[in-house]
Design a protein around this motif. Structure first.
Motif, PDB file in Angstrom:
ATOM      1  N   ASP A  24      25.826  42.949  52.309  1.00  0.00           N
ATOM      2  CA  ASP A  24      27.168  43.277  51.835  1.00  0.00           C
ATOM      3  C   ASP A  24      27.333  44.772  51.547  1.00  0.00           C
ATOM      4  O   ASP A  24      28.337  45.366  51.949  1.00  0.00           O
ATOM      5  CB  ASP A  24      27.500  42.451  50.590  1.00  0.00           C
ATOM      6  N   PRO A  25      26.365  45.449  50.911  1.00  0.00           N
ATOM      7  CA  PRO A  25      26.559  46.889  50.658  1.00  0.00           C
ATOM      8  C   PRO A  25      26.649  47.730  51.923  1.00  0.00           C
ATOM      9  O   PRO A  25      27.148  48.859  51.868  1.00  0.00           O
ATOM     10  CB  PRO A  25      25.309  47.270  49.844  1.00  0.00           C
ATOM     11  N   ASP A  26      26.180  47.193  53.062  1.00  0.00           N
ATOM     12  CA  ASP A  26      26.133  47.967  54.298  1.00  0.00           C
ATOM     13  C   ASP A  26      27.257  47.613  55.272  1.00  0.00           C
ATOM     14  O   ASP A  26      27.267  48.094  56.406  1.00  0.00           O
ATOM     15  CB  ASP A  26      24.791  47.748  55.007  1.00  0.00           C
ATOM     16  N   SER A  27      28.207  46.787  54.850  1.00  0.00           N
ATOM     17  CA  SER A  27      29.291  46.371  55.744  1.00  0.00           C
ATOM     18  C   SER A  27      30.206  47.559  56.051  1.00  0.00           C
ATOM     19  O   SER A  27      30.812  48.131  55.140  1.00  0.00           O
ATOM     20  CB  SER A  27      30.099  45.247  55.093  1.00  0.00           C
ATOM     21  N   ASP A  59      29.160  41.269  42.451  1.00  0.00           N
ATOM     22  CA  ASP A  59      28.066  40.521  43.070  1.00  0.00           C
ATOM     23  C   ASP A  59      28.325  39.032  42.853  1.00  0.00           C
ATOM     24  O   ASP A  59      28.402  38.581  41.709  1.00  0.00           O
ATOM     25  CB  ASP A  59      26.743  40.941  42.432  1.00  0.00           C
ATOM     26  N   ILE A  60      28.462  38.271  43.949  1.00  0.00           N
ATOM     27  CA  ILE A  60      28.692  36.830  43.799  1.00  0.00           C
ATOM     28  C   ILE A  60      27.428  36.019  44.065  1.00  0.00           C
ATOM     29  O   ILE A  60      27.474  34.800  44.245  1.00  0.00           O
ATOM     30  CB  ILE A  60      29.858  36.335  44.669  1.00  0.00           C
ATOM     31  N   GLY A  61      26.291  36.690  44.068  1.00  0.00           N
ATOM     32  CA  GLY A  61      25.011  36.007  44.081  1.00  0.00           C
ATOM     33  C   GLY A  61      24.820  35.067  45.257  1.00  0.00           C
ATOM     34  O   GLY A  61      25.071  35.417  46.411  1.00  0.00           O
ATOM     35  N   SER A  62      24.391  33.840  44.961  1.00  0.00           N
ATOM     36  CA  SER A  62      24.051  32.874  46.019  1.00  0.00           C
ATOM     37  C   SER A  62      25.263  32.371  46.783  1.00  0.00           C
ATOM     38  O   SER A  62      25.112  31.691  47.797  1.00  0.00           O
ATOM     39  CB  SER A  62      23.294  31.691  45.418  1.00  0.00           C
ATOM     40  N   LEU A  63      26.467  32.702  46.338  1.00  0.00           N
ATOM     41  CA  LEU A  63      27.673  32.262  47.044  1.00  0.00           C
ATOM     42  C   LEU A  63      28.083  33.232  48.143  1.00  0.00           C
ATOM     43  O   LEU A  63      29.005  32.943  48.911  1.00  0.00           O
ATOM     44  CB  LEU A  63      28.830  32.089  46.060  1.00  0.00           C
ATOM     45  N   HIS A  64      27.387  34.381  48.243  1.00  0.00           N
ATOM     46  CA  HIS A  64      27.748  35.350  49.280  1.00  0.00           C
ATOM     47  C   HIS A  64      27.543  34.738  50.669  1.00  0.00           C
ATOM     48  O   HIS A  64      26.547  34.060  50.928  1.00  0.00           O
ATOM     49  CB  HIS A  64      26.899  36.609  49.164  1.00  0.00           C
ATOM     50  N   GLY A  65      28.496  35.009  51.558  1.00  0.00           N
ATOM     51  CA  GLY A  65      28.420  34.492  52.919  1.00  0.00           C
ATOM     52  C   GLY A  65      29.044  33.123  53.095  1.00  0.00           C
ATOM     53  O   GLY A  65      29.051  32.587  54.215  1.00  0.00           O
ATOM     54  N   LEU A  66      29.571  32.558  52.025  1.00  0.00           N
ATOM     55  CA  LEU A  66      30.237  31.258  52.097  1.00  0.00           C
ATOM     56  C   LEU A  66      31.746  31.430  51.993  1.00  0.00           C
ATOM     57  O   LEU A  66      32.231  32.249  51.208  1.00  0.00           O
ATOM     58  CB  LEU A  66      29.771  30.338  50.966  1.00  0.00           C
ATOM     59  N   GLU A 116      35.570  25.550  37.118  1.00  0.00           N
ATOM     60  CA  GLU A 116      36.781  24.930  36.585  1.00  0.00           C
ATOM     61  C   GLU A 116      36.675  24.745  35.070  1.00  0.00           C
ATOM     62  O   GLU A 116      37.680  24.843  34.356  1.00  0.00           O
ATOM     63  CB  GLU A 116      37.028  23.598  37.285  1.00  0.00           C
ATOM     64  N   ARG A 117      35.470  24.502  34.592  1.00  0.00           N
ATOM     65  CA  ARG A 117      35.285  24.329  33.148  1.00  0.00           C
ATOM     66  C   ARG A 117      35.384  25.658  32.407  1.00  0.00           C
ATOM     67  O   ARG A 117      36.034  25.767  31.356  1.00  0.00           O
ATOM     68  CB  ARG A 117      33.923  23.671  32.882  1.00  0.00           C
ATOM     69  N   LEU A 118      34.752  26.708  32.953  1.00  0.00           N
ATOM     70  CA  LEU A 118      34.741  28.008  32.289  1.00  0.00           C
ATOM     71  C   LEU A 118      35.988  28.834  32.563  1.00  0.00           C
ATOM     72  O   LEU A 118      36.373  29.667  31.747  1.00  0.00           O
ATOM     73  CB  LEU A 118      33.514  28.809  32.751  1.00  0.00           C
ATOM     74  N   GLY A 119      36.600  28.636  33.742  1.00  0.00           N
ATOM     75  CA  GLY A 119      37.706  29.473  34.184  1.00  0.00           C
ATOM     76  C   GLY A 119      37.187  30.609  35.042  1.00  0.00           C
ATOM     77  O   GLY A 119      36.055  31.089  34.861  1.00  0.00           O
ATOM     78  N   ARG A 120      37.996  31.082  35.988  1.00  0.00           N
ATOM     79  CA  ARG A 120      37.563  32.108  36.939  1.00  0.00           C
ATOM     80  C   ARG A 120      37.202  33.428  36.262  1.00  0.00           C
ATOM     81  O   ARG A 120      36.381  34.192  36.754  1.00  0.00           O
ATOM     82  CB  ARG A 120      38.665  32.358  37.976  1.00  0.00           C
ATOM     83  N   PHE A 121      37.816  33.697  35.129  1.00  0.00           N
ATOM     84  CA  PHE A 121      37.624  34.979  34.441  1.00  0.00           C
ATOM     85  C   PHE A 121      36.192  35.126  33.909  1.00  0.00           C
ATOM     86  O   PHE A 121      35.592  36.195  34.020  1.00  0.00           O
ATOM     87  CB  PHE A 121      38.640  35.077  33.308  1.00  0.00           C
ATOM     88  N   TYR A 122      35.663  34.053  33.330  1.00  0.00           N
ATOM     89  CA  TYR A 122      34.349  34.117  32.696  1.00  0.00           C
ATOM     90  C   TYR A 122      33.227  33.528  33.548  1.00  0.00           C
ATOM     91  O   TYR A 122      32.049  33.720  33.219  1.00  0.00           O
ATOM     92  CB  TYR A 122      34.367  33.392  31.345  1.00  0.00           C
ATOM     93  N   TYR A 123      33.572  32.860  34.630  1.00  0.00           N
ATOM     94  CA  TYR A 123      32.557  32.209  35.464  1.00  0.00           C
ATOM     95  C   TYR A 123      31.653  33.236  36.140  1.00  0.00           C
ATOM     96  O   TYR A 123      32.124  34.203  36.735  1.00  0.00           O
ATOM     97  CB  TYR A 123      33.236  31.343  36.526  1.00  0.00           C
ATOM     98  N   ARG A 124      30.342  33.002  36.047  1.00  0.00           N
ATOM     99  CA  ARG A 124      29.344  33.863  36.691  1.00  0.00           C
ATOM    100  C   ARG A 124      28.545  33.011  37.672  1.00  0.00           C
ATOM    101  O   ARG A 124      27.804  32.123  37.263  1.00  0.00           O
ATOM    102  CB  ARG A 124      28.421  34.490  35.649  1.00  0.00           C
ATOM    103  N   PRO A 125      28.677  33.258  38.988  1.00  0.00           N
ATOM    104  CA  PRO A 125      27.919  32.457  39.960  1.00  0.00           C
ATOM    105  C   PRO A 125      26.430  32.719  39.842  1.00  0.00           C
ATOM    106  O   PRO A 125      26.014  33.760  39.303  1.00  0.00           O
ATOM    107  CB  PRO A 125      28.467  32.932  41.313  1.00  0.00           C
ATOM    108  N   PRO A 126      25.596  31.802  40.323  1.00  0.00           N
ATOM    109  CA  PRO A 126      24.141  31.998  40.227  1.00  0.00           C
ATOM    110  C   PRO A 126      23.713  33.322  40.846  1.00  0.00           C
ATOM    111  O   PRO A 126      23.992  33.601  42.007  1.00  0.00           O
ATOM    112  CB  PRO A 126      23.578  30.811  41.024  1.00  0.00           C
ATOM    113  N   GLY A 127      23.050  34.154  40.050  1.00  0.00           N
ATOM    114  CA  GLY A 127      22.588  35.445  40.527  1.00  0.00           C
ATOM    115  C   GLY A 127      23.673  36.495  40.643  1.00  0.00           C
ATOM    116  O   GLY A 127      23.409  37.597  41.149  1.00  0.00           O
TER     117      GLY A 127
END
Length: 217
Positions: free
Chosen positions: A37-40, A101-108, A125-136
């Protein structure tokens, strides 16, 4: 704060943007831009968009810009193209302006995320998009914290080349918004090579434009 004005430019269309858009149209679960992603890099359209930002800057020769830039290639290429032919000095690269950085969700794609990580969708959905942190990865608030450490270092008329979520969270910080307000604003995505501006009025910075694209034709 010695910051007199802040102008933020989202990078032009990148190979990653284009790959993700194609994958979404094809209802694919994944996309691949061929790089980290940093090299795109910018696409040909992205380079033209960066040139349009340069024309916009050329119409404001009275501004003595101090330029800051994300370290990601798509932002640096946008800055390099936009600043050609100007008297602006080289930009200062700062990792606090990098994309989220969206961690393990990158490329999906969104479809891929829903199918492969349903437990993460439920957690968002439980936390809300504002506070949700994807794995990694990072939450929106993590990006806001980066920007709060950067702002005291900015002075004069500052020009920033960065990413959509960086622009969104800068508005959150500067306009003193809450979670619901910024979620509503973010529904209108920050466009590639769009310009967002704040100008000093008294003791504070006041928004003068947001997600502007007239210069793109």
């Amino acid at each position: 704060m010695a910051l007199e004005s802040l102008t933020m430019v989202r990078h032009g269309e990148s190979a990653g943007n284009a790959a993700a858009a194609r994958a979404a149209l094809a209802e694919s679960e994944v996309f691949d831009s061929g790089t980290r992603d940093p090299d795109s890099p910018l696409t040909e359209l992205g380079r033209r968009q960066a040139g349009a930002v340069g024309a916009w800057l050329a119409g404001r020769p009275e501004r003595r810009w101090t330029v800051w830039c994300s370290p990601y290639l798509r932002a640096r290429e946008t800055a390099d193209i936009a600043l050609r032919g100007t008297t602006v000095s080289a930009s200062r690269v700062d990792e606090r302006l990098r994309d989220r950085d969206i961690g393990s969700l990158h490329g999906l794609t969104e479809l891929g995320w829903r199918r492969r990580y349903p437990e993460e969708l439920a957690r968002r959905e439980r936390l809300g998009r504002f506070y949700y942190r994807p794995p990694g990865g990072e939450s929106w608030t993590d990006v806001a914290l980066r920007l709060r450490t950067l702002l005291p270092e900015l002075d004069g008329h500052v020009l920033v080349f960065a990413h959509d979520i960086v622009v969104v969270m800068m508005r959150y910080v500067l306009d003193n918004l809450d979670e619901n307000a910024i979620l509503a604003i973010e529904k209108n995505q920050i466009r590639n090579a769009s310009i967002s501006r704040w100008e000093r009025s008294g003791s504070r910075l006041v928004r003068a434009g947001y997600n502007e694209t007239a210069h793109l034709g």
